[in-house]
Design an enzyme around this catalytic site. Structure first.
Site, short mmCIF file in Angstrom:
data_model
loop_
_atom_site.label_atom_id
_atom_site.label_comp_id
_atom_site.label_asym_id
_atom_site.label_seq_id
_atom_site.Cartn_x
_atom_site.Cartn_y
_atom_site.Cartn_z
N GLU A 195 9.59 -0.54 -0.13
CA GLU A 195 9.17 0.02 -1.41
C GLU A 195 10.28 0.81 -2.10
O GLU A 195 10.14 1.99 -2.43
CB GLU A 195 7.92 0.87 -1.22
CG GLU A 195 6.72 0.03 -0.76
CD GLU A 195 5.46 0.84 -0.52
OE1 GLU A 195 5.47 2.07 -0.75
OE2 GLU A 195 4.46 0.25 -0.09
N ASN A 203 11.53 9.25 -0.95
CA ASN A 203 10.43 10.18 -0.70
C ASN A 203 9.20 9.41 -0.22
O ASN A 203 8.08 9.73 -0.55
CB ASN A 203 10.09 10.99 -1.96
CG ASN A 203 9.71 10.09 -3.14
OD1 ASN A 203 9.85 8.87 -3.06
ND2 ASN A 203 9.23 10.69 -4.21
N HIS A 240 -11.65 -2.97 3.06
CA HIS A 240 -10.37 -2.25 3.15
C HIS A 240 -10.24 -1.61 4.52
O HIS A 240 -11.14 -0.90 4.97
CB HIS A 240 -10.27 -1.16 2.07
CG HIS A 240 -8.95 -0.44 2.10
ND1 HIS A 240 -8.84 0.91 2.32
CD2 HIS A 240 -7.68 -0.89 1.95
CE1 HIS A 240 -7.57 1.27 2.30
NE2 HIS A 240 -6.85 0.18 2.07
N HIS A 241 -9.12 -1.89 5.18
CA HIS A 241 -8.81 -1.29 6.47
C HIS A 241 -7.48 -0.56 6.36
O HIS A 241 -6.42 -1.19 6.38
CB HIS A 241 -8.68 -2.36 7.56
CG HIS A 241 -9.96 -3.06 7.91
ND1 HIS A 241 -9.99 -4.24 8.63
CD2 HIS A 241 -11.25 -2.74 7.65
CE1 HIS A 241 -11.25 -4.61 8.79
NE2 HIS A 241 -12.02 -3.72 8.20
N GLU A 242 -7.51 0.75 6.22
CA GLU A 242 -6.28 1.53 6.29
C GLU A 242 -6.08 1.94 7.75
O GLU A 242 -6.81 2.78 8.27
CB GLU A 242 -6.35 2.77 5.39
CG GLU A 242 -5.13 3.69 5.52
CD GLU A 242 -3.80 2.93 5.41
OE1 GLU A 242 -3.07 2.86 6.42
OE2 GLU A 242 -3.51 2.42 4.32
N HIS A 250 -0.81 -4.64 3.22
CA HIS A 250 0.07 -3.68 2.54
C HIS A 250 0.88 -2.91 3.58
O HIS A 250 0.47 -2.80 4.72
CB HIS A 250 -0.74 -2.74 1.66
CG HIS A 250 -1.18 -3.38 0.38
ND1 HIS A 250 -0.98 -2.80 -0.86
CD2 HIS A 250 -1.78 -4.58 0.13
CE1 HIS A 250 -1.45 -3.60 -1.80
NE2 HIS A 250 -1.95 -4.67 -1.22
N GLU A 251 2.03 -2.37 3.13
CA GLU A 251 3.03 -1.83 4.06
C GLU A 251 3.30 -2.86 5.16
O GLU A 251 3.25 -2.55 6.34
CB GLU A 251 2.60 -0.48 4.67
CG GLU A 251 2.43 0.63 3.66
CD GLU A 251 1.11 0.55 2.91
OE1 GLU A 251 1.09 0.79 1.67
OE2 GLU A 251 0.08 0.23 3.55
N GLU A 277 1.79 -6.83 0.03
CA GLU A 277 2.55 -5.94 -0.85
C GLU A 277 4.03 -6.20 -0.57
O GLU A 277 4.57 -7.19 -1.01
CB GLU A 277 2.13 -4.49 -0.59
CG GLU A 277 2.64 -3.50 -1.58
CD GLU A 277 2.21 -2.09 -1.21
OE1 GLU A 277 1.89 -1.31 -2.13
OE2 GLU A 277 2.19 -1.76 0.00
N GLU A 322 1.37 1.33 -8.15
CA GLU A 322 0.95 2.72 -7.94
C GLU A 322 2.08 3.72 -8.14
O GLU A 322 1.84 4.89 -8.44
CB GLU A 322 0.34 2.89 -6.54
CG GLU A 322 1.29 2.71 -5.38
CD GLU A 322 1.40 1.26 -4.93
OE1 GLU A 322 1.90 1.04 -3.81
OE2 GLU A 322 1.02 0.36 -5.70
#
Length: 703
Positions: free
Chosen positions: A173, A194, A412-414, A482-483, A501, A507
């Site tokens: 990212e 950051n 959604h699974h974070e 994602h990530e 992603e 975002e």
């Protein structure tokens, strides 16, 4: 010129007794790979394009743990090249039919000494580039390979203009830099990062990395079929103008890859074209992957979706429900914090909007318990489960309501990068999805990987990402990660790997302290990251400035460009990312989102230059309608559209969404003109794109 030794050939596959003539060409003979051994038995290759050297003397080999290195002392056999020319079909994708045409040759290397260890190289040469990989056959003197480093060189002949991000072992990212190859300084990113996780150990770049020559030659370096191996970055030698493979490692082992023999590595890829558009239409990456292993995947349908997501980034709502810590423990008090986004009522609002506007899915983030406990906590194992909703989210009611409206809930699974927790719960979580007819999950891996010492892009995590998707397929679940680890074309082998992603996404415009993504970002992404595979970029922001939420932030494009992204940035799942109220207040531009397809019969890249602009037209698979998107960087420009891709002897109704006369990404981003024209094959139209602007067109055949 280096002194060369003659390669040794088996009698059954004799090609030549001259090293200089050994090699393999592309079917059109424009690209040629030549093979050589030097005086100490080190193997190297060179590549020419239209008789011009583009890859000079480039050695290969492996540095091993507890065994002599595999770098020199070889004799070689080169098998006779074989031609493959086939066409296969994508179950979903940028096109239906994919031509897979290449010449392949196998080079067998064997040590001259007493160990006589073997390593093979397989080269496939396409009309648009080269892929090669290493094969470790079964053998008596090497049972397990502990690879400390892979030494694959790409020695270039020019100081190319290069579009790159740093070789970060944890995240992709970053904003792209545009410099000469000789000016790459990846460590310059360290003071300005950051991100939730970042580790940049050397002056290396991540792939795909794209290079442009003064003569119009375009190169892009990447890898294909990344399975049970470490992700590859490319270490940069700025003086000698070369890349060398550098695998992502681990703090927990002194090796970077451990494999039992026999095995093969991912493909190392070089896409080679004489213009920018052909990079995007190249199928080299996906062709280097194995055919579909899942069979029928019609249970997954490409779709547009809305969801509870952007509002959290704006600060309108929160992921967490609101729990209190009592005596060192998080206690559910039953009291909501008043900002929780994933409520039954709010999700129903998105379902209603989606059902009315030809949008098939709704993503719900923040529905499950644990969000209060993961941010800032070092030990994140056990924080989330993936079946327990917050008290204000009625799982049964929402799923039943969505089914009634013909809308699918996207799970959604974070994971919070707590891999052991997620691995233990995957079967239960996927079974819950299967029970309620949910066929798509967005997974996230924010944070430093647990167990400590592992990186997002090392062998451990490559296996985590891939195994999660393979397991999901057993429950008819498609994965949008994602990530993630980088895309390497595995969507061909496992078509339930639908998107990911793996770039600096939308975002960042809402919460980055550095001004967000500049207008040049996506015209670079289209020719770099998008070459690897589908991107879940979440376009469609209508409230560009969002001053009521974040006064100092905005999206750095025009409204017309936000529409164009549905065609330009490819994914089989495309989010209408803005808030329901912003769409309802703008029904005219919303019409394009309602109309635009997500699954394509064919794709045409009409024009473009890396980092500047790109125009893409795609034909929808089910309707035969065409959609066109064009985007530009911070520079205004006129784009000529040649509609020669349309069907002959047909009239199309073209609805055009273009930048207004005073549009500007910062000064006047909402200025848009919408007009309807009749267009036929062969027509040409010149349209002006504003600074940071875009163009979107829907083309429907008239009866």
């Amino acid at each position: 010129m280096k002194k060369l030794l003659v390669l040794v050939f088996s009698l059954s596959t004799l090609l030549s007794c001259s090293v200089a003539s050994s090699g393999v060409s592309s079917p059109d003979e424009n690209i040629k790979v030549n093979f050589h051994l030097n005086e100490i038995g080190k193997f190297f290759y060179t590549i020419t394009y239209k008789d011009k050297a583009i890859i000079d003397t480039s050695f290969v080999g492996f540095e091993l743990i507890d065994a002599p290195n595999l770098t020199k002392g070889f004799i070689a056999k080169v098998r006779k090249p074989e031609e493959v020319n086939e066409t296969w079909q994508m179950p979903w994708g940028e096109q239906l039919n994919v031509v897979n045409h290449y010449n392949e040759v196998l080079v067998e290397l064997q040590e001259r000494d007493s160990l006589q260890r073997k390593i093979n190289l397989v080269f496939r040469v396409f009309n648009d580039g080269v892929g090669f990989r290493y094969e470790f056959p079964e053998q008596p003197n090497l049972k397990t390979a502990f690879i400390k480093e892979e030494h694959t060189e790409f020695n270039l002949t020019k100081d190319y203009k290069t579009f790159w991000i740093p070789g970060d072992w944890d995240i992709y990212e970053h904003l792209y830099s545009t410099t000469k190859l000789s000016e790459i300084d990846a460590k310059s990113y360290i003071p300005r990062t950051n991100l939730a996780q970042s580790y940049i150990p050397d002056n290396a770049v991540n792939t795909p990395v794209t290079l442009v020559g003064d003569d119009g030659l375009h190169l892009s370096f990447h890898e294909a079929a990344l399975v049970d191996y470490s992700g590859m970055t490319l270490k940069v030698d700025t003086q000698n103008l070369s890349f060398k493979s550098q695998l992502v490692g681990s703090e927990n082992t002194d090796y970077k890859v451990k494999r039992e023999l026999p095995f093969h590595t991912p493909w190392r890829t070089i896409q080679i074209t004489n213009n920018a558009p052909d990079l995007i239409t190249s199928n080299l990456i996906v062709n280097l992957n194995e055919p579909n292993k899942l069979g029928d995947v019609s249970w997954f349908t490409p779709m547009k979706y809305t969801g509870v997501w952007w509002e959290m980034h704006l600060g309108k709502s929160s992921w967490d429900y609101g729990m209190e810590m009592v005596d060192g423990k998080w206690i559910d008090t039953g009291k909501a914090n008043g900002k929780h986004g994933a409520t039954t009522e709010n999700v129903k609002r998105f379902i209603d909007f989606s059902a009315k506007n030809n949008i098939a899915g709704v993503l719900v983030e923040g529905w499950n318990t644990g969000w209060e406990r993961w941010i800032g906590f070092e030990d994140r194992e056990g924080v989330f489960d993936f079946v327990t909703p917050y008290p204000d989210y009625n799982f049964e009611e929402v799923t039943a309501y969505a089914k009634e409206k013909g809308v699918q809930i996207i799970m959604h699974h974070e994971t919070s990068a707590a891999t052991e927790t997620y691995e233990k719960q995957q079967d239960t979580a996927y079974a819950l999805m299967q029970k309620y007819g949910m066929h798509a999950v967005k997974s996230g891996y924010v944070g430093k990987i647990l167990p400590k010492g592992e990186y997002h892009h090392g062998q451990y995590m490559v296996n985590q990402y891939n195994n999660a998707a393979i397991k999901a397929a057993k429950y008819q679940v498609a994965v949008n990660a994602h990530e993630p680890i980088k895309a390497t074309g595995l969507r061909r082998t496992y078509p339930n790997i639908i998107s990911r992603e793996g770039l600096r996404g939308q975002e960042f415009n809402a919460w980055a302290g550095d001004g967000g993504n500049p207008p040049e970002h996506l015209p670079i992404v289209a020719f770099t990251r998008m070459l690897a595979g589908p991107i879940d970029f979440t376009p469609g922001i209508f409230n560009i400035k969002f001053d009521e939420y974040r006064k100092d932030n905005q999206v750095n494009t025009t409204l017309a460009q936000q529409l164009a992204l549905y065609v330009v940035i490819y994914s089989p799942v495309q989010m209408a990312a803005d808030l329901v109220e912003h769409y309802e207040a703008n029904p005219a531009p919303l019409q394009f989102i309602k109309d635009v397809g997500v699954d394509w019969l064919e794709t045409k890249v009409l024009n473009g230059e890396v980092g500047d602009f790109v125009t893409i037209a795609r034909k929808e698979k089910t309707t035969g309608n065409w959609f066109l998107g064009s985007i530009t960087d911070e520079n205004s420009r006129e784009i000529e559209i040649n509609f020669n891709f349309l069907e002959a002897n047909k009239i199309y109704e073209a609805k055009i969404y273009r930048d207004g006369n005073n549009a500007h990404w910062n000064n006047n981003p909402l200025d848009i003109i919408i007009e309807t024209l009749e267009i036929k094959k062969g027509d040409r139209k010149v349209i002006k794109l504003a600074e940071g602007g875009g163009l979107a067109i829907s083309l429907k055949k008239k009866n």
